[in-house]
Write a protein that holds these residues in place. Structure first.
Motif, PDB file in Angstrom:
ATOM      1  N   GLN A   1      25.047 -16.802  -6.766  1.00  0.00           N
ATOM      2  CA  GLN A   1      25.253 -16.185  -8.069  1.00  0.00           C
ATOM      3  C   GLN A   1      25.431 -14.823  -7.844  1.00  0.00           C
ATOM      4  OE1 GLN A   1      20.595 -16.949  -7.534  1.00  0.00           O
ATOM      5  NE2 GLN A   1      20.526 -15.374  -8.159  1.00  0.00           N
ATOM      6  N   ASP A   2      25.551 -14.098  -7.189  1.00  0.00           N
ATOM      7  CA  ASP A   2      25.728 -12.802  -7.378  1.00  0.00           C
ATOM      8  C   ASP A   2      27.555 -12.778  -6.717  1.00  0.00           C
ATOM      9  OD1 ASP A   2      23.442 -10.817  -6.797  1.00  0.00           O
ATOM     10  OD2 ASP A   2      23.401 -12.391  -4.755  1.00  0.00           O
ATOM     11  N   GLY A   3      27.802 -12.500  -8.350  1.00  0.00           N
ATOM     12  CA  GLY A   3      29.615 -11.815  -8.913  1.00  0.00           C
ATOM     13  C   GLY A   3      29.984 -13.693  -9.216  1.00  0.00           C
ATOM     14  N   GLY A   4      28.687 -14.018  -9.946  1.00  0.00           N
ATOM     15  CA  GLY A   4      29.945 -15.865 -10.072  1.00  0.00           C
ATOM     16  C   GLY A   4      28.889 -16.527  -9.329  1.00  0.00           C
ATOM     17  N   PHE A   5      29.557 -17.844  -8.405  1.00  0.00           N
ATOM     18  CA  PHE A   5      28.930 -18.765  -7.744  1.00  0.00           C
ATOM     19  C   PHE A   5      29.889 -19.109  -7.301  1.00  0.00           C
ATOM     20  CE2 PHE A   5      30.866 -21.916 -11.072  1.00  0.00           C
ATOM     21  CZ  PHE A   5      31.093 -22.811 -10.306  1.00  0.00           C
ATOM     22  N   GLY A   6      29.855 -19.912  -5.956  1.00  0.00           N
ATOM     23  CA  GLY A   6      30.668 -20.073  -4.743  1.00  0.00           C
ATOM     24  C   GLY A   6      31.284 -18.771  -4.755  1.00  0.00           C
ATOM     25  N   TYR A   7      33.398 -19.147  -4.997  1.00  0.00           N
ATOM     26  CA  TYR A   7      33.956 -18.255  -4.245  1.00  0.00           C
ATOM     27  C   TYR A   7      34.466 -17.595  -5.346  1.00  0.00           C
ATOM     28  CZ  TYR A   7      34.793 -20.762   0.088  1.00  0.00           C
ATOM     29  OH  TYR A   7      34.645 -21.460   1.330  1.00  0.00           O
ATOM     30  N   PHE A   8      33.695 -16.050  -5.556  1.00  0.00           N
ATOM     31  CA  PHE A   8      33.131 -15.238  -6.992  1.00  0.00           C
ATOM     32  C   PHE A   8      34.883 -14.464  -6.466  1.00  0.00           C
ATOM     33  CE2 PHE A   8      30.104 -12.999  -4.061  1.00  0.00           C
ATOM     34  CZ  PHE A   8      30.474 -11.625  -4.451  1.00  0.00           C
ATOM     35  N   CYS A   9      35.544 -13.460  -7.361  1.00  0.00           N
ATOM     36  CA  CYS A   9      36.213 -12.488  -7.647  1.00  0.00           C
ATOM     37  C   CYS A   9      35.539 -11.630  -9.019  1.00  0.00           C
ATOM     38  CB  CYS A   9      37.838 -12.723  -7.643  1.00  0.00           C
ATOM     39  SG  CYS A   9      38.558 -11.401  -7.581  1.00  0.00           S
ATOM     40  N   MET A  10      34.717 -10.525  -9.035  1.00  0.00           N
ATOM     41  CA  MET A  10      34.468  -9.200  -9.824  1.00  0.00           C
ATOM     42  C   MET A  10      35.803  -9.128 -10.487  1.00  0.00           C
ATOM     43  SD  MET A  10      31.058  -8.093  -8.354  1.00  0.00           S
ATOM     44  CE  MET A  10      30.460  -9.011  -7.854  1.00  0.00           C
ATOM     45  N   LEU A  11      37.072  -9.108 -11.739  1.00  0.00           N
ATOM     46  CA  LEU A  11      37.823  -9.255 -11.489  1.00  0.00           C
ATOM     47  C   LEU A  11      37.834  -7.880 -12.242  1.00  0.00           C
ATOM     48  CD1 LEU A  11      39.337 -12.393 -13.157  1.00  0.00           C
ATOM     49  CD2 LEU A  11      39.808 -11.500 -10.872  1.00  0.00           C
ATOM     50  N   ASP A  12      37.293  -7.490 -12.936  1.00  0.00           N
ATOM     51  CA  ASP A  12      36.841  -5.886 -14.002  1.00  0.00           C
ATOM     52  C   ASP A  12      37.235  -4.875 -12.890  1.00  0.00           C
ATOM     53  OD1 ASP A  12      34.348  -6.441 -13.090  1.00  0.00           O
ATOM     54  OD2 ASP A  12      33.226  -5.792 -14.123  1.00  0.00           O
ATOM     55  N   ARG A  13      36.440  -4.901 -11.584  1.00  0.00           N
ATOM     56  CA  ARG A  13      36.336  -4.023 -10.046  1.00  0.00           C
ATOM     57  C   ARG A  13      37.606  -3.946  -9.975  1.00  0.00           C
ATOM     58  NH1 ARG A  13      31.357  -5.685  -6.512  1.00  0.00           N
ATOM     59  NH2 ARG A  13      32.727  -3.335  -5.066  1.00  0.00           N
ATOM     60  N   LEU A  14      38.675  -4.870  -9.603  1.00  0.00           N
ATOM     61  CA  LEU A  14      39.855  -4.775  -9.249  1.00  0.00           C
ATOM     62  C   LEU A  14      40.805  -4.030 -10.100  1.00  0.00           C
ATOM     63  CD1 LEU A  14      40.434  -8.574  -6.906  1.00  0.00           C
ATOM     64  CD2 LEU A  14      39.475  -6.346  -6.086  1.00  0.00           C
ATOM     65  N   ASP A  15      40.429  -4.388 -11.535  1.00  0.00           N
ATOM     66  CA  ASP A  15      41.337  -4.183 -12.858  1.00  0.00           C
ATOM     67  C   ASP A  15      40.987  -2.751 -12.904  1.00  0.00           C
ATOM     68  OD1 ASP A  15      41.790  -6.406 -13.164  1.00  0.00           O
ATOM     69  OD2 ASP A  15      40.719  -7.252 -15.219  1.00  0.00           O
ATOM     70  N   ARG A  16      40.201  -1.905 -12.377  1.00  0.00           N
ATOM     71  CA  ARG A  16      39.570  -0.495 -12.807  1.00  0.00           C
ATOM     72  C   ARG A  16      40.526   0.260 -11.386  1.00  0.00           C
ATOM     73  NH1 ARG A  16      34.262  -2.519 -14.215  1.00  0.00           N
ATOM     74  NH2 ARG A  16      33.423  -2.027 -11.929  1.00  0.00           N
ATOM     75  N   ALA A  17      39.970  -0.331 -10.567  1.00  0.00           N
ATOM     76  CA  ALA A  17      40.797   0.192  -9.338  1.00  0.00           C
ATOM     77  C   ALA A  17      42.452  -0.332  -9.956  1.00  0.00           C
ATOM     78  CB  ALA A  17      40.801  -0.988  -7.901  1.00  0.00           C
ATOM     79  N   LEU A  18      43.257  -1.258  -9.742  1.00  0.00           N
ATOM     80  CA  LEU A  18      44.471  -1.030 -10.029  1.00  0.00           C
ATOM     81  C   LEU A  18      44.722   0.083 -11.392  1.00  0.00           C
ATOM     82  CD1 LEU A  18      44.849  -4.985 -10.516  1.00  0.00           C
ATOM     83  CD2 LEU A  18      45.722  -2.857  -8.281  1.00  0.00           C
ATOM     84  N   ALA A  19      43.769   0.083 -12.172  1.00  0.00           N
ATOM     85  CA  ALA A  19      44.101   1.295 -13.399  1.00  0.00           C
ATOM     86  C   ALA A  19      44.028   2.759 -12.984  1.00  0.00           C
ATOM     87  CB  ALA A  19      43.053   0.636 -14.456  1.00  0.00           C
ATOM     88  N   GLY A  20      43.189   2.880 -12.079  1.00  0.00           N
ATOM     89  CA  GLY A  20      43.251   3.929 -11.330  1.00  0.00           C
ATOM     90  C   GLY A  20      44.282   4.463 -10.531  1.00  0.00           C
ATOM     91  N   LYS A  21      44.481   5.516 -10.136  1.00  0.00           N
ATOM     92  CA  LYS A  21      44.659   6.319  -9.408  1.00  0.00           C
ATOM     93  C   LYS A  21      44.896   6.615  -8.132  1.00  0.00           C
ATOM     94  CE  LYS A  21      46.602   9.252 -13.455  1.00  0.00           C
ATOM     95  NZ  LYS A  21      47.352  10.661 -14.169  1.00  0.00           N
ATOM     96  N   ASP A  22      44.303   5.818  -7.446  1.00  0.00           N
ATOM     97  CA  ASP A  22      43.954   6.122  -5.722  1.00  0.00           C
ATOM     98  C   ASP A  22      44.606   4.930  -5.219  1.00  0.00           C
ATOM     99  OD1 ASP A  22      41.692   7.925  -6.744  1.00  0.00           O
ATOM    100  OD2 ASP A  22      39.553   6.221  -6.827  1.00  0.00           O
ATOM    101  N   LEU A  23      45.423   4.689  -5.625  1.00  0.00           N
ATOM    102  CA  LEU A  23      46.366   3.216  -4.713  1.00  0.00           C
ATOM    103  C   LEU A  23      47.318   3.629  -4.508  1.00  0.00           C
ATOM    104  CD1 LEU A  23      44.656  -0.329  -5.482  1.00  0.00           C
ATOM    105  CD2 LEU A  23      43.989   1.218  -4.131  1.00  0.00           C
TER     106      LEU A  23
END
Length: 733
Positions: A61-83
């Motif tokens: 259940q954490d993050g979804g179910f089974g194999y999950f990806c919290m896309l919003d967290r990755l999207d925020r990182a991609l939109a930022g300047k830290d990478l």
């Protein structure tokens, strides 16, 4: 790249084992996930076990179910300047991979045209719809008693014993190998934590923690400390948030340690207080259930000792988790009842009181099992029922009955936006009889129930394709003996539940329409619909008249009869879906988190006198302020609903502190009579209206006020304003 190091490693592991057996892939991915996402103990912790899930992982259940990806967290990182450019490319590629491969994405990819049309709004907090899908496998209740009795070595031996006889095919062998790998992982996590604690040990408490971790990695728990440590770590690593009948599986350890002088009661209380804080540190909202009391327990004397101590931990820790439920029954230790009322009266909102004398036979009928089996029912999350480590019944859909009525009144269209949201069931101008309207409403409800059941089956199928859910299967009946994964024929009973909202408002609205349009003939149905669409602008006398029509919650035969008609119809419609592939049961749950308020924001004005966007009634409680005939009449209405037709319902009461201080005998008599008359459960908030109003004006002065929102407790000052107003509107007795 440290920020996403685990996620990238997890993704690489998944790809490397993508074509291996599901059990082996899962075990390897768990190894990539743990102990990487575990966090060290903090000052004051008596047990190891803190967690922070990554943006990618595996869980029920954490993050979804089974194999999950919290896309919003990755999207925020991609939109930022830290990478930097290389890191950005890696994260973007990982995001693209999981956008296709995550279990929820695989469910969506299998949507039929019908599902794509009717479940197009996937976030019930965002868009208007009659029904919504939820992607999760919520509600697992593990056999923690088995875990602490056998320990990791005993479980390993059981797996090996069955592995030796299941030699007729490779599938079971691979599942057993995956189970062994999962057990090794838990042992390694214990040792990893022991190393962490020993490296920074600051005193005797830390050394005792490290010693307990090393012992449970190699042997069954022998003390309360060891039993708590093992069960807590298993809950974290397995991804489960329900902690079961804790007084059963920890009561004997507590009694033995106390009786043999190994610990004092004060030390035992400190352990539970630390555990309670760790449960809260998972930052959950309405999970984290601890069950106490009830029929079907062994060694009741020991269990009761633990239950009393657990309620004292709840009284003294003063947090919103864990959700403690006390299952009550005739002949139970009266000290439990007295302690429960003391803790509730001090404003803790816990324990939730559940009535076994009603619930056990009701669960037996609802689930089609014996009363002995039903005695092991478990409330989870917001109050849904499953059978302890025997059945799974994740709630994966949301149904708004008031929105279904809105669609029926608008020939399948949204009353606010005019967009299509339901079946075309005819122009209301043609509904010359009340039964014509009922038929249109009935068709809307039955259509969306079928759609939600179809979605539930898809979730089960994709869960089975994701993996055996090894750490769940190891502590669920039959999975080891069958050599099967949880959702691939392992669990004894696999069902589903559908969350139902707007029950009371739909019933009160239908009753008001029947009276005002078809009996009094005050106006036509199209004229009423026009008034609703205008949110009663220029029609305030009509709104007042609708609000004054008989309402559920007053022991009124007319209003309650309509509520029963709506209730029996939706319950029967949902349960009729059982028998679909993968649905041993399909049952409604009439519970509420804050969904009655959130869904109400996008629901048009209704014929019960409710304004557009206003909250709906909470679960099967009367709409706020509509119970005008006193608490006895309100409780009499509540008990008319047959509890064998659902898998959980919520009853909230807002009581004055005076009842617990100067009128306690009356309160006891009231609650006992309610249970004797068929009450299933009650959740009590003890607060004054003045305190709530003051907390809205000066929240910084009232962080200590706790309220029952629906199926969960929250600090009042942290709730959104319209949720606060809905709670304020509830009748205070």
């Amino acid at each position: 790249m440290a920020k996403f190091a685990m996620e990238l490693q997890f993704t690489e592991t998944y790809r490397r084992h993508q074509h291996d057996h599901l059990a082996i892939r899962e075990a390897c991915c768990l190894r990539a996930q743990f102990p990487a996402i575990l966090r060290p103990p903090e000052q004051g912790d008596l047990f190891a076990g803190r967690i922070e899930f990554g943006a990618v992982g595996f869980s029920p259940q954490d993050g979804g179910f089974g194999y999950f990806c919290m896309l919003d967290r990755l999207d925020r990182a991609l939109a930022g300047k830290d990478l930097d450019p290389e890191e950005r490319a890696q994260v973007a590629e990982m995001r693209a991979f999981w956008a296709r491969e995550a279990s929820a994405a695989r469910v969506r990819a299998r949507f039929t045209p019908e599902l794509a049309r009717w479940l197009s709004v996937e976030n019930w907090e965002v868009g208007p719809a009659v029904a919504y899908p939820i992607y999760r496998m919520l509600g697992g209740c593990l056999d923690f008693d088995k875990l602490v009795r056998l320990g990791l070595p005993g479980l390993r031996e059981e797996v090996r014993r069955h592995k030796a006889v299941h030699t007729d095919g490779p599938d079971a062998q691979q599942v057993y190998t995956g189970m062994e790998m999962a057990l090794d992982l838990v042992a390694d996590v214990c040792c990893w934590y022991a190393d962490q604690v020993e490296a920074t040990a600051a005193g005797r408490t830390d050394l005792e923690m490290a010693a307990a971790l090393r012992r449970v990695a190699e042997a069954p728990p022998a003390t309360l400390r060891e039993a708590i440590q093992l069960s807590w770590l298993w809950a974290l690593v397995s991804g489960h948030r329900n902690y079961g009948r804790m007084d059963v599986y920890l009561g004997d350890f507590l009694a033995r340690d106390l009786d043999e002088g190994r610990i004092t009661e004060a030390e035992a209380l400190a352990m539970l207080q630390s555990l309670w804080r760790l449960i809260r540190a998972r930052k959950l909202i309405f999970d984290g259930r601890v069950i106490l009391g009830g029929r079907g327990r062994r060694n009741e004397v020991n269990a009761d000792r633990f239950a009393l101590l657990a309620m004292e931990a709840t009284r003294t820790v003063r947090e919103t988790e864990p959700q403690v439920t006390l299952r009550c029954y005739r002949g139970m230790n009266p000290a439990l009842w007295e302690k429960a009322l003391q803790v509730i009266g001090e404003g803790r909102t816990y324990p939730i009181l559940s009535n076994d004398d009603v619930n056990v036979p009701a669960v037996a009928r609802a689930f089609g099992v014996s009363e002995a089996e039903a005695a092991q029912y478990m409330p989870f999350s917001c109050g849904e029922y499953v059978l302890d480590h025997a059945s799974y019944g994740s709630p994966n859909g949301v149904l708004n009955l008031l929105k279904a009525l809105e669609a029926a009144l608008h020939n399948g269209h949204d009353g606010i936006t005019g967009a299509p949201i339901g079946l075309g069931t005819g122009d209301p101008a043609g509904f010359t009889r009340f039964e014509d309207l009922w038929e249109a409403y009935r068709r809307q409800v039955e259509h969306f129930v079928r759609v939600c059941a179809q979605f539930q089956v898809l979730v089960h199928e994709e869960a089975a394709k994701a993996g055996p859910f090894l750490l769940t299967a190891l502590l669920y009946d039959d999975c080891i003996a069958r050599g099967r994964g949880m959702f691939d024929g392992g669990v004894r009973a696999l069902g589903g539940t559908l969350e139902v909202y707007g029950l009371v408002n739909a019933a009160d609205s239908l009753a008001a329409i029947r009276q005002v349009v078809y009996e009094e003939r005050r106006l036509t149905l199209p004229e009423l619909v026009a008034a609703l669409d205008a949110d009663f602008a220029g029609r305030r006398p009509l709104q007042r008249h609708l609000a004054e029509c008989p309402k559920y919650g007053n022991d009124d035969d007319v209003a309650d009869a309509m509520l029963l008609r709506v209730y029996r119809h939706v319950c029967g419609t949902i349960s009729a879906q059982a028998g679909r592939p993968g649905l041993d049961t399909y049952l409604p749950v009439i519970i509420n988190n804050s969904a009655n308020t959130v869904l109400g924001r996008r629901t048009a004005a209704s014929a019960d006198g409710r304004r557009a966007g206003a909250p709906m009634a909470n679960a099967n409680n009367p709409s706020g302020g509509s119970d005008r005939s006193g608490i006895t009449a309100m409780l009499n209405s509540l008990v008319k609903l047959d509890p064998s037709l659902h898998a959980g319902a919520v009853q909230n009461l807002k009581l004055s502190r005076e009842l617990f201080t100067t009128r306690l005998p009356e309160l006891k008599a009231l609650l006992e009579t309610y249970f004797e008359n068929g009450g299933t459960q009650v959740m009590i908030t003890v607060v004054s209206r003045g305190d709530l109003e003051a907390a809205m004006r000066e929240p910084e002065k009232y962080p200590h006020i706790f309220v029952r929102v629906g199926g969960f407790t929250a600090r009042f000052v942290r709730l959104e304003r319209d949720v606060q107003l809905e709670i304020l509107s509830r009748t205070l007795y």
